[in-house]
Design a protein around this motif. Sequence first.
Motif, short mmCIF file in Angstrom:
data_model
loop_
_atom_site.label_atom_id
_atom_site.label_comp_id
_atom_site.label_asym_id
_atom_site.label_seq_id
_atom_site.Cartn_x
_atom_site.Cartn_y
_atom_site.Cartn_z
N VAL A 69 0.85 -1.20 0.00
CA VAL A 69 0.00 0.00 0.00
C VAL A 69 0.88 1.25 0.00
N ALA A 70 1.89 1.25 0.86
CA ALA A 70 2.78 2.41 0.94
C ALA A 70 3.60 2.59 -0.34
N LEU A 71 4.02 1.49 -0.93
CA LEU A 71 4.77 1.56 -2.19
C LEU A 71 3.91 2.17 -3.29
N ALA A 72 2.65 1.78 -3.34
CA ALA A 72 1.74 2.36 -4.34
C ALA A 72 1.60 3.87 -4.13
N HIS A 74 3.84 5.81 -2.70
CA HIS A 74 5.14 6.38 -3.05
C HIS A 74 5.31 6.52 -4.56
N LEU A 75 4.90 5.49 -5.28
CA LEU A 75 5.04 5.54 -6.74
C LEU A 75 4.11 6.57 -7.37
N SER A 76 2.97 6.81 -6.74
CA SER A 76 2.04 7.80 -7.29
C SER A 76 2.41 9.23 -6.88
N ARG A 77 3.03 9.39 -5.71
CA ARG A 77 3.40 10.72 -5.20
C ARG A 77 4.73 10.65 -4.46
N PRO A 78 5.84 10.44 -5.16
CA PRO A 78 7.13 10.25 -4.48
C PRO A 78 7.55 11.43 -3.61
N ASP A 85 9.20 6.08 4.31
CA ASP A 85 7.84 5.81 4.79
C ASP A 85 7.35 4.45 4.32
N VAL A 86 7.78 4.02 3.14
CA VAL A 86 7.40 2.71 2.62
C VAL A 86 7.95 1.62 3.53
N LYS A 87 9.23 1.73 3.87
CA LYS A 87 9.85 0.74 4.75
C LYS A 87 9.25 0.82 6.15
N LEU A 88 8.94 2.02 6.60
CA LEU A 88 8.31 2.17 7.91
C LEU A 88 6.94 1.51 7.93
N ALA A 89 6.22 1.59 6.84
CA ALA A 89 4.91 0.94 6.76
C ALA A 89 5.06 -0.58 6.95
N ALA A 90 6.09 -1.16 6.37
CA ALA A 90 6.34 -2.59 6.57
C ALA A 90 6.60 -2.87 8.05
N PHE A 91 7.33 -1.98 8.70
CA PHE A 91 7.63 -2.12 10.13
C PHE A 91 6.35 -2.09 10.97
N GLY A 107 -5.05 0.58 11.35
CA GLY A 107 -3.84 1.29 11.77
C GLY A 107 -3.36 2.25 10.69
N LEU A 108 -3.40 1.80 9.44
CA LEU A 108 -3.01 2.68 8.33
C LEU A 108 -4.01 3.81 8.14
N LEU A 109 -5.29 3.51 8.32
CA LEU A 109 -6.31 4.55 8.20
C LEU A 109 -6.15 5.60 9.30
#
Length: 157
Positions: A69-72, A74-78, A85-91, A107-109
Amino acid sequence: MLIALAAGVFAVASIALAVVDVRTHRLPDAVVLPALLVVAALLTAEALRTGEPGRALGVVGGSAAAFVVALALHLSRPGAFGGGDVKLAAFVGAPLGWYGPEAVASGLLFAVVLGGVAATGVLLAGGRRTQLAYGPWLLSGAWLRLVGGPGEGMPSG
């Protein structure tokens, strides 16, 4: 015992990462990645120790789902959502995944809502060019779900 240790590692890393992100707008891999591995390993070991392999899958799946979700984003709005933040989302997805897909999603919401409220406050205060670190909001959303969200929270032991 392992779950309490995982919670402690998550707490210490959360504080360190939030402080660093606010100060530098960076989330260092040297903290995020080892913390992710330790928390995921401890939670997975606890799930296997207690005979709950579904929770182990939830930890891995929650981390992977939050990452995707975070990668998507990031790719849409780097410029708005960085690689850290992408790696932090995995954490944050790992401990949320212990409780299932609903916990990961909520949690993401919570993080999106908290970050949106903060951004609105900055805009209302006239800070149109102010950059807002998103890591603290991502961590806060996860903690809000873990300790106060609907259903189970972070166990004490």
